[in-house]
Scaffold this motif. Structure first.
Motif, PDB file in Angstrom:
ATOM      1  N   GLY A 127       0.822  -1.199   0.000  1.00 25.61           N
ATOM      2  CA  GLY A 127       0.000   0.000   0.000  1.00 25.61           C
ATOM      3  C   GLY A 127       0.863   1.258   0.000  1.00 25.61           C
ATOM      4  N   PRO A 128       0.354   2.363   0.557  1.00 20.65           N
ATOM      5  CA  PRO A 128       1.089   3.636   0.568  1.00 20.65           C
ATOM      6  C   PRO A 128       2.462   3.510   1.204  1.00 20.65           C
ATOM      7  N   GLY A 129       3.337   4.443   0.872  1.00 16.37           N
ATOM      8  CA  GLY A 129       4.715   4.400   1.343  1.00 16.37           C
ATOM      9  C   GLY A 129       4.861   4.345   2.845  1.00 16.37           C
ATOM     10  N   PHE A 130       3.922   4.948   3.585  1.00 14.85           N
ATOM     11  CA  PHE A 130       4.091   5.010   5.035  1.00 14.85           C
ATOM     12  C   PHE A 130       3.934   3.634   5.695  1.00 14.85           C
ATOM     13  N   VAL A 131       3.406   2.633   4.974  1.00  7.80           N
ATOM     14  CA  VAL A 131       3.265   1.318   5.593  1.00  7.80           C
ATOM     15  C   VAL A 131       4.565   0.510   5.510  1.00  7.80           C
ATOM     16  N   LYS A 132       5.490   0.945   4.658  1.00  9.95           N
ATOM     17  CA  LYS A 132       6.679   0.125   4.431  1.00  9.95           C
ATOM     18  C   LYS A 132       7.540  -0.062   5.681  1.00  9.95           C
ATOM     19  N   PRO A 133       7.725   0.962   6.538  1.00  9.53           N
ATOM     20  CA  PRO A 133       8.491   0.700   7.766  1.00  9.53           C
ATOM     21  C   PRO A 133       7.870  -0.390   8.635  1.00  9.53           C
ATOM     22  N   PHE A 134       6.542  -0.463   8.668  1.00 13.28           N
ATOM     23  CA  PHE A 134       5.877  -1.496   9.455  1.00 13.28           C
ATOM     24  C   PHE A 134       6.080  -2.871   8.824  1.00 13.28           C
ATOM     25  N   LEU A 135       6.084  -2.920   7.492  1.00 15.65           N
ATOM     26  CA  LEU A 135       6.342  -4.184   6.816  1.00 15.65           C
ATOM     27  C   LEU A 135       7.765  -4.652   7.058  1.00 15.65           C
ATOM     28  N   HIS A 136       8.712  -3.718   7.044  1.00 16.78           N
ATOM     29  CA  HIS A 136      10.103  -4.079   7.324  1.00 16.78           C
ATOM     30  C   HIS A 136      10.249  -4.577   8.763  1.00 16.78           C
ATOM     31  N   LEU A 137       9.545  -3.951   9.698  1.00 16.22           N
ATOM     32  CA  LEU A 137       9.596  -4.382  11.086  1.00 16.22           C
ATOM     33  C   LEU A 137       9.031  -5.800  11.217  1.00 16.22           C
ATOM     34  N   GLY A 138       7.883  -6.031  10.571  1.00 17.77           N
ATOM     35  CA  GLY A 138       7.304  -7.368  10.606  1.00 17.77           C
ATOM     36  C   GLY A 138       8.186  -8.391   9.929  1.00 17.77           C
ATOM     37  N   GLY A 139       8.906  -7.965   8.886  1.00 22.90           N
ATOM     38  CA  GLY A 139       9.778  -8.874   8.166  1.00 22.90           C
ATOM     39  C   GLY A 139      10.896  -9.444   9.018  1.00 22.90           C
ATOM     40  N   LEU A 140      11.264  -8.731  10.090  1.00 22.72           N
ATOM     41  CA  LEU A 140      12.316  -9.225  10.985  1.00 22.72           C
ATOM     42  C   LEU A 140      11.896 -10.516  11.683  1.00 22.72           C
ATOM     43  N   ARG A 141      10.595 -10.715  11.823  1.00 24.29           N
ATOM     44  CA  ARG A 141      10.067 -11.919  12.465  1.00 24.29           C
ATOM     45  C   ARG A 141       9.242 -12.761  11.486  1.00 24.29           C
ATOM     46  N   ASN A 142       9.507 -12.602  10.207  1.00 22.35           N
ATOM     47  CA  ASN A 142       8.819 -13.366   9.154  1.00 22.35           C
ATOM     48  C   ASN A 142       7.307 -13.167   9.191  1.00 22.35           C
ATOM     49  N   ILE A 143       6.896 -11.900   9.362  1.00 23.92           N
ATOM     50  CA  ILE A 143       5.491 -11.532   9.282  1.00 23.92           C
ATOM     51  C   ILE A 143       5.341 -10.567   8.105  1.00 23.92           C
ATOM     52  N   LEU A 144       4.548 -10.942   7.114  1.00 28.42           N
ATOM     53  CA  LEU A 144       4.381 -10.192   5.865  1.00 28.42           C
ATOM     54  C   LEU A 144       5.708 -10.200   5.091  1.00 28.42           C
ATOM     55  N   VAL A 145       5.720  -9.491   3.976  1.00 28.12           N
ATOM     56  CA  VAL A 145       6.904  -9.491   3.100  1.00 28.12           C
ATOM     57  C   VAL A 145       7.226  -8.046   2.735  1.00 28.12           C
ATOM     58  N   PRO A 146       8.393  -7.520   3.151  1.00 26.95           N
ATOM     59  CA  PRO A 146       8.706  -6.108   2.935  1.00 26.95           C
ATOM     60  C   PRO A 146       9.285  -5.806   1.559  1.00 26.95           C
ATOM     61  N   ARG A 147       8.894  -6.533   0.531  1.00 29.46           N
ATOM     62  CA  ARG A 147       9.361  -6.291  -0.832  1.00 29.46           C
ATOM     63  C   ARG A 147       8.200  -6.470  -1.801  1.00 29.46           C
ATOM     64  N   GLU A 148       8.237  -5.720  -2.900  1.00 31.65           N
ATOM     65  CA  GLU A 148       7.277  -5.911  -3.971  1.00 31.65           C
ATOM     66  C   GLU A 148       7.936  -6.711  -5.095  1.00 31.65           C
ATOM     67  N   GLY A 149       7.134  -7.280  -5.969  1.00 32.08           N
ATOM     68  CA  GLY A 149       7.721  -8.034  -7.063  1.00 32.08           C
ATOM     69  C   GLY A 149       6.663  -8.619  -7.975  1.00 32.08           C
ATOM     70  N   ARG A 150       7.116  -9.086  -9.124  1.00 31.96           N
ATOM     71  CA  ARG A 150       6.245  -9.758 -10.099  1.00 31.96           C
ATOM     72  C   ARG A 150       6.893 -11.072 -10.514  1.00 31.96           C
ATOM     73  N   ASN A 151       6.041 -12.053 -10.773  1.00 29.87           N
ATOM     74  CA  ASN A 151       6.503 -13.382 -11.204  1.00 29.87           C
ATOM     75  C   ASN A 151       7.553 -13.924 -10.237  1.00 29.87           C
ATOM     76  N   VAL A 152       7.197 -13.943  -8.982  1.00 28.68           N
ATOM     77  CA  VAL A 152       8.116 -14.325  -7.914  1.00 28.68           C
ATOM     78  C   VAL A 152       7.952 -15.817  -7.603  1.00 28.68           C
ATOM     79  N   PRO A 153       9.008 -16.626  -7.753  1.00 29.64           N
ATOM     80  CA  PRO A 153       8.921 -18.038  -7.362  1.00 29.64           C
ATOM     81  C   PRO A 153       8.497 -18.168  -5.905  1.00 29.64           C
ATOM     82  N   PHE A 154       7.677 -19.188  -5.651  1.00 29.42           N
ATOM     83  CA  PHE A 154       6.964 -19.269  -4.379  1.00 29.42           C
ATOM     84  C   PHE A 154       6.878 -20.726  -3.926  1.00 29.42           C
ATOM     85  N   VAL A 155       7.060 -20.950  -2.624  1.00 29.13           N
ATOM     86  CA  VAL A 155       6.870 -22.269  -2.019  1.00 29.13           C
ATOM     87  C   VAL A 155       6.053 -22.085  -0.744  1.00 29.13           C
TER      88      VAL A 155
END
Length: 228
Positions: free
Chosen positions: A48-76
Motif C-alpha cells: 500500500g502507501p509508502g508510510f506502511v513500508k516501515p511497518f512491513l520491514h519491522l514485521g519482516g524481521l520476524r517473518n510476518i508479511l513481506v517487505p518487498r514488492e515483485g512480479r513473477n516471484v517463485p513461491f513455495v
C-alpha cells in the motif's frame, strides 16, 4: 477415506462443499499422515502507501508479511502437521518468496480453538501475533478465509490490537481444473488507511508422507504461545 483435520473440524459440513482438490489440501494433518508442499509463482506482490513500508520491514524481521514488492516471484508454501509443545495439533503455513535480492518468508502456524470457535493463526517466528480465522466454502467450491480479532503477546503483555492499527486479511484459494493449479489471492486492508499488502498467483501441490518423521526444525516457530 475421510480424514479429520483442524480445518474440517472447524468448517464441519461446509468443508464438503469445497472443491475436492481443496478438500485434500486442507485435510493435511496428523490423521491423514500427509503434509503438502506447494510450488509455483506469485504474479504480483504489492504494498500500500509508502508510510506502511516501515511497518512491513519491522514485521519482516520476524517473518510476518513481506517487505518487498515483485512480479513473477517463485513461491513455495509448506503445510506440515505436528504436535506442538502444548499438545495441540498444529499445521505450518510457511511461505517462501524467492525475490531477486534474496528469499523472504511469511510464517504462520495454525491450531483449532474450540474456545474461540475458529482457526487460531499464530504469526511469525515467535508467535507474537495471534489472529482468529473464519473459513467458509464459496458457491464455486473455493475457500474464503477472513481474519477476525488480532492479539499481541510478549511476556506478560496480552493486548487486543486496535482496528486502526491492525489489518483485516482476506484469503481466497481455488482450484483451476484447466491448469491443474491452485490459485490464491491475499489482501490485507486497514479499516482507516486502506490496502496494506497482498499477493496473488498460483501453484501446484505435492503431498508428502509425514508419518514417523518429525517436522523440520526450521519450519517450527522459535517460541510457542499457549494463549488463545
Amino acid at each position: 477415506m475421510t480424514h479429520s483435520s483442524i480445518f474440517r473440524t472447524q468448517m464441519g459440513a461446509d468443508f464438503d462443499r469445497l472443491h475436492p482438490q481443496l478438500q485434500r489440501r486442507f485435510s493435511v494433518g496428523l490423521d491423514s499422515g500427509e503434509g503438502c508442499i506447494g510450488r509455483g509463482s506469485m504474479d504480483r506482490i504489492w504494498h500500500g502507501p509508502g508510510f506502511v513500508k516501515p511497518f512491513l520491514h519491522l514485521g519482516g524481521l520476524r517473518n510476518i508479511l513481506v517487505p518487498r514488492e515483485g512480479r513473477n516471484v517463485p513461491f513455495v508454501i509448506e503445510n506440515m502437521p505436528y504436535t506442538d509443545s502444548f499438545g495441540r495439533e498444529t499445521v505450518t503455513f510457511v511461505r517462501t518468496f524467492r525475490l531477486p535480492d534474496g528469499s523472504r518468508r511469511f510464517d504462520a502456524t495454525m491450531v483449532h480453538s474450540a474456545e474461540r470457535n475458529c482457526i487460531l493463526d499464530y504469526l511469525g517466528t515467535h508467535q507474537h501475533l495471534a489472529s482468529d480465522l473464519h473459513m467458509t466454502a464459496e458457491p464455486d467450491g473455493s475457500l474464503l478465509i477472513r481474519s477476525g480479532e488480532h492479539r499481541f503477546r510478549e511476556g506478560p503483555v496480552d493486548v487486543r490490537v486496535p482496528d486502526w492499527i491492525g489489518g483485516d486479511a482476506e484469503v481466497r484459494e481455488s482450484y483451476d481444473e484447466r491448469s491443474g493449479r491452485f490459485r490464491i489471492r491475499v489482501r490485507v486492508v486497514n479499516r482507516r488507511f486502506g490496502p496494506l499488502f497482498g499477493y496473488e498467483g498460483s501453484f501446484t501441490a505435492e503431498y508428502v508422507d509425514i508419518a514417523g518423521h518429525a517436522v523440520r526444525k526450521d519450519l517450527r516457530p522459535v517460541r510457542e504461545e499457549v494463549r488463545a
